[in-house]
Design an enzyme around this catalytic site. Structure first.
Site, mmCIF file in Angstrom:
data_model
loop_
_atom_site.group_PDB
_atom_site.id
_atom_site.type_symbol
_atom_site.label_atom_id
_atom_site.label_comp_id
_atom_site.label_asym_id
_atom_site.label_seq_id
_atom_site.Cartn_x
_atom_site.Cartn_y
_atom_site.Cartn_z
ATOM 1 N N SER A 29 -12.630 59.399 -51.305
ATOM 2 C CA SER A 29 -13.489 58.564 -50.452
ATOM 3 C C SER A 29 -13.264 57.115 -50.848
ATOM 4 O O SER A 29 -12.680 56.832 -51.890
ATOM 5 C CB SER A 29 -14.959 58.922 -50.669
ATOM 6 O OG SER A 29 -15.448 58.314 -51.855
ATOM 7 N N ASP A 30 -13.713 56.187 -50.018
ATOM 8 C CA ASP A 30 -13.726 54.815 -50.504
ATOM 9 C C ASP A 30 -14.991 54.648 -51.351
ATOM 10 O O ASP A 30 -15.852 55.525 -51.406
ATOM 11 C CB ASP A 30 -13.651 53.805 -49.350
ATOM 12 C CG ASP A 30 -13.095 52.466 -49.841
ATOM 13 O OD1 ASP A 30 -13.086 52.226 -51.074
ATOM 14 O OD2 ASP A 30 -12.678 51.643 -49.015
ATOM 15 N N TRP A 31 -15.080 53.514 -51.999
ATOM 16 C CA TRP A 31 -16.142 53.292 -52.986
ATOM 17 C C TRP A 31 -17.533 53.533 -52.365
ATOM 18 O O TRP A 31 -17.992 52.764 -51.515
ATOM 19 C CB TRP A 31 -16.047 51.857 -53.508
ATOM 20 C CG TRP A 31 -17.063 51.508 -54.540
ATOM 21 C CD1 TRP A 31 -18.409 51.316 -54.336
ATOM 22 C CD2 TRP A 31 -16.846 51.308 -55.938
ATOM 23 N NE1 TRP A 31 -19.035 51.014 -55.513
ATOM 24 C CE2 TRP A 31 -18.095 50.994 -56.515
ATOM 25 C CE3 TRP A 31 -15.714 51.357 -56.757
ATOM 26 C CZ2 TRP A 31 -18.248 50.728 -57.879
ATOM 27 C CZ3 TRP A 31 -15.871 51.089 -58.112
ATOM 28 C CH2 TRP A 31 -17.120 50.784 -58.663
ATOM 29 N N GLY A 32 -18.156 54.613 -52.798
ATOM 30 C CA GLY A 32 -19.519 54.893 -52.337
ATOM 31 C C GLY A 32 -19.619 55.256 -50.867
ATOM 32 O O GLY A 32 -20.728 55.343 -50.318
#
Ligand code: NOJ
Length: 755
Positions: A287-290
């Site tokens: 995933s991307d950050w968060g």
């Protein structure tokens, strides 16, 4: 140290003797054997990625969480770390994973090695302007070698997003607006990072990001909604991702944005149907950050539990920093909301990449203190960065051959904050590049010439940004430096003004609503121009700027982007003519911000027009439709002419190949490089077709007076697109083919695709 894995490997080798397909089955047997020993917690742990606690690129959970995270590490609840760099730090955490967890599964360490680790190369947009695919691959190779020597084994690059809006700050991070060029560069970058053998100690896993359509945020505002139709997605956005996959990219990263109302992170259509389904991708998606947690504010997930369920089921294999997988997935499996097969599939993919990297054989293979000392920042790497930097520079204007500047006997006044700035040229996403370590333009001019140089700052540029997160706007109003700058300009033979954006003014979260020179720089330029018109404008920036006034008034303009560690040396070599500039823009430069999104391969509309005089045509009342500088544009210290465009046939079937050729002559006095670009126009189709599309290019070098013939083959693969029938196919009818030095090329020949 003898890892538990050596024992497992022995068992595997025995089993492997009975196998018929050696390499495939060895890996599969190893992984399924390992997975059979894993608890659900340990499996979910592999899907969890934590940040290295001391450097973050997104909102962090509350303070005081470090201890809990170390505990998670010891309990086998972490599969990967990001932002941990350096052999010492990496080894320390790897040791916990290998020696203190029940199964000793090694971590994979990721970092944003975007344009260099410590030796910083030009920002990716700049590198793309070189159109030198071998050099771009080499640049990625060096970045990988340095990163690998620092203990890392995974980069979150290349960013292969296509984009058309210079307001978006992340344009600095990709290969520009074109899908064909973007695909070629995506391949080169993946090959550079991963090399021929991923298990070599000097190669690292690459990551194609951001899947998908992150480059189309509404109004150019980062993280914003992307609404694009299926055909734009297939024809423009997806091909560079597919090219990365075909080059063997190990991982993908999904994206922050929604695509047509669905967050990319929760999109089954993108991750399961296209990527893992149609394309058969076998690596893993991070995933991307968060971004898993961000599906809550998106208005798509009810809460964290729901977000974890949606993301896992949609095919997001690893959770970067939202901690939702490690918190919620066990419960979701028990409640039957996430099937164990989803977890198993994700874990198999993650372990597969670790296996390919050779981490099970030797978890410390990237951790060699001696290698770290010798490889990082080596002389050769700096020379390669210098070479790449020179190739990335684009000459935008050179009236009366003001450039190149003589190397001695000249009185040069150098003006601008950026001229003496050793930090900004490193650009954003500078990896582990040391702050203030770039060669300045002032230093470069002194290194390469013997002129008398007077430097004046003129005006402050910094708007007060101190790190990745904090943006403190300082509106500089102090013009006292103007006076000195003007005075020094008065007696100069040549004034070199270095203006543009500071290093952190583009990049993630750096969207802008206007594209002029920031702060008081435009005013300074106009004031100095009143005193001395012999100005060379050297631009440093991470995105296309509005240069309309400069183009009308300033005789010479050089686009130098953010060129990295060797910036000043590269710029000086070009200014002095030691290197003849050969870069070509990979993003259209607008006449003003109101034109964006702006791109060369637009659709004609039913009322095509160009000039503002045409009222009921698709035009503006105040400016021409055309860009100030088109895609593919760039000058040289010599001139090239194109002649004798010819086609080997006027008809083609889908089984044929025809050849288009042109002669290119260097009509100037110095040797130079030219990027010959081939564009094709499909005149009509089941969908409205773009005015032209890049389908080939060649970088060639010509001596003065020399002529070379350049040929391109056109076969069905150059004519297909994703049609109204929802498949890749060509459609019969008329096509035109153009070859020239930029996308505004007019000369063309036509042929028919007959069946
Ligand atoms: C967020 C960015 O969008 C992504 O490109 C990057 O790799 C991660 N942060 C990690 O730094």
């Amino acid at each position: 140290m003898k890892s538990k894995f050596l024992q497992i490997i022995l068992v595997v080798t025995l089993v492997f003797n009975y196998s018929c397909n050696e390499s495939v089955s060895e890996k599969e047997i190893f992984i399924s054997d390992l997975m059979s020993k894993m608890t659900l917690d340990e499996k979910v742990g592999q899907m969890n990625q934590y940040n290295g606690f001391w450097d973050a690129t997104g909102p962090l959970p509350k303070k005081g969480y470090e201890k809990g995270r170390y505990d998670d590490l010891r309990n086998g609840l972490v599969g990967s770390m990001l932002n941990v760099t350096g052999v010492k730090n990496v080894s320390a955490l790897q040791k916990i994973a290998v020696e203190e967890t029940r199964l000793g599964i090694p971590l994979i360490f990721g970092f944003d090695v975007i344009h260099g680790y410590k030796t910083i190369s030009p920002i990716p947009l700049a590198e793309s302007a070189s159109w030198d695919i071998k050099a771009i691959e080499k640049s990625a190779r060096i970045a990988a070698e340095e990163a690998a020597a620092a203990g890392l084994n995974w980069t979150f690059a290349p960013m292969v997003d296509i984009y058309r809006d210079a307001r978006w700050g992340r344009v600095m991070e990709g290969a520009g607006e074109d899908t064909y060029l973007g695909s070629v560069i995506a391949t080169a970058r993946v090959n550079g990072f991963q090399g021929e053998n991923l298990s070599d100690f000097s190669t690292i896993a690459a990551c194609a990001k951001h899947f998908a359509a992150y480059g189309f945020p509404e109004a150019g505002r980062d993280y914003n909604t992307a609404d694009i139709n299926k055909y734009t997605l297939y024809n423009n956005v997806l091909p560079p991702f597919k090219a990365a996959l075909d080059a063997g990219v190990s991982t993908f990263m999904n994206a922050f944005n929604t695509l047509n109302e669905v967050p990319a992170t929760g999109s089954k259509f993108l991750q399961r149907d296209i990527l893992k389904g149609d394309w058969g991708f076998e690596g893993f998606v991070v995933s991307d950050w968060g971004s898993i947690g961000e599906m809550i504010p998106h208005g798509y997930a009810k809460d964290g539990v729901h977000a974890a369920e949606l993301a896992a089921n949609a095919g997001s294999d690893m959770d970067m920093e939202s901690s939702l997988y490690v918190r919620e997935l066990q419960g979701l499996v028990k409640d039957g909301k996430v099937d164990i097969s989803v977890i198993d599939d994700a874990v198999k993919r993650i372990l597969g990449v670790k296996y390919d990297l050779g981490l099970f054989e030797d978890p410390y293979k990237y951790c060699d203190l001696e290698r770290e000392k010798t490889v990082i920042g080596s002389k050769e790497n700096n020379l390669a960065a210098l070479d790449m930097a020179k190739k990335s520079i684009v000459l935008l204007k050179n009236e009366s051959s003001l450039l190149p500047i003589k190397k001695n006997g000249q009185k040069i006044t150098l003006i601008g904050h950026l001229a003496n700035d050793n930090n900004s040229p490193l650009g954003n996403w500078r990896g582990a590049g040391e702050s203030n370590s770039a060669v300045t333009v002032l230093e470069g001019l002194e290194n390469y010439g013997k002129n008398s140089i007077t430097y004046k700052k003129g005006v402050d540029l910094y708007y007060g940004e101190t790190n990745f997160h904090n943006r403190v706007k300082l509106n500089h109003t102090d013009k006292t430096g103007f006076k000195e700058a003007k005075l020094a300009a008065k007696s100069a033979d040549i004034v070199v003004m270095v203006l543009g954006e500071e290093g952190f003014q583009s990049g993630e979260g750096r969207s802008r609503t206007e594209l002029g020179l920031p702060g008081l720089q435009q005013e300074l330029l106009e004031e100095v121009y009143k005193i001395n018109k012999n100005i060379v404008l050297v631009l440093m920036n991470g995105r296309p700027l509005n240069l309309t006034w400069a183009d009308e008034n300033i005789p010479a303009i050089l686009e130098t982007w953010h060129l990295g560690t060797q910036s000043g040396n590269a710029i000086a070599q070009v200014l002095y003519g030691d290197y003849n500039p050969s870069g070509k823009l990979t993003m259209s430069f607008p006449r003003n911000v109101g034109q964006v999104p702006l791109y060369y391969n637009y659709k004609k509309t039913g009322r095509p027009g160009a000039s503002s005089a045409e009222v009921t045509k698709s035009t503006y009342a105040d400016v021409e439709n055309s860009p100030l500088y088109p895609f593919g544009y760039g000058l040289s210290y010599t001139n090239f002419t194109y002649s004798e465009l010819s086609l080997s046939s006027k008809e083609i079937t889908r089984d044929d190949t025809i050849v288009v050729s042109v002669k290119i002559t260097n009509t100037g006095k110095v040797k130079g490089k030219e990027v010959a670009q081939m564009y094709i126009r499909d005149h009509y189709g089941s969908l409205a077709r773009p005015v032209k599309e890049l389908k080939g290019f060649e970088l060639l070098e010509l001596n003065p007076g020399e002529t070379k013939e350049v040929s391109f083959e056109i076969d069905n693969s150059k004519l297909v697109y994703y049609t109204a029938n929802d498949r890749w196919e060509s459609e019969t009818g008329k096509f035109s083919v153009f070859i020239g030095g930029d996308s505004d090329v007019k000369d063309n020949k036509s042929f028919d695709l007959i069946n």
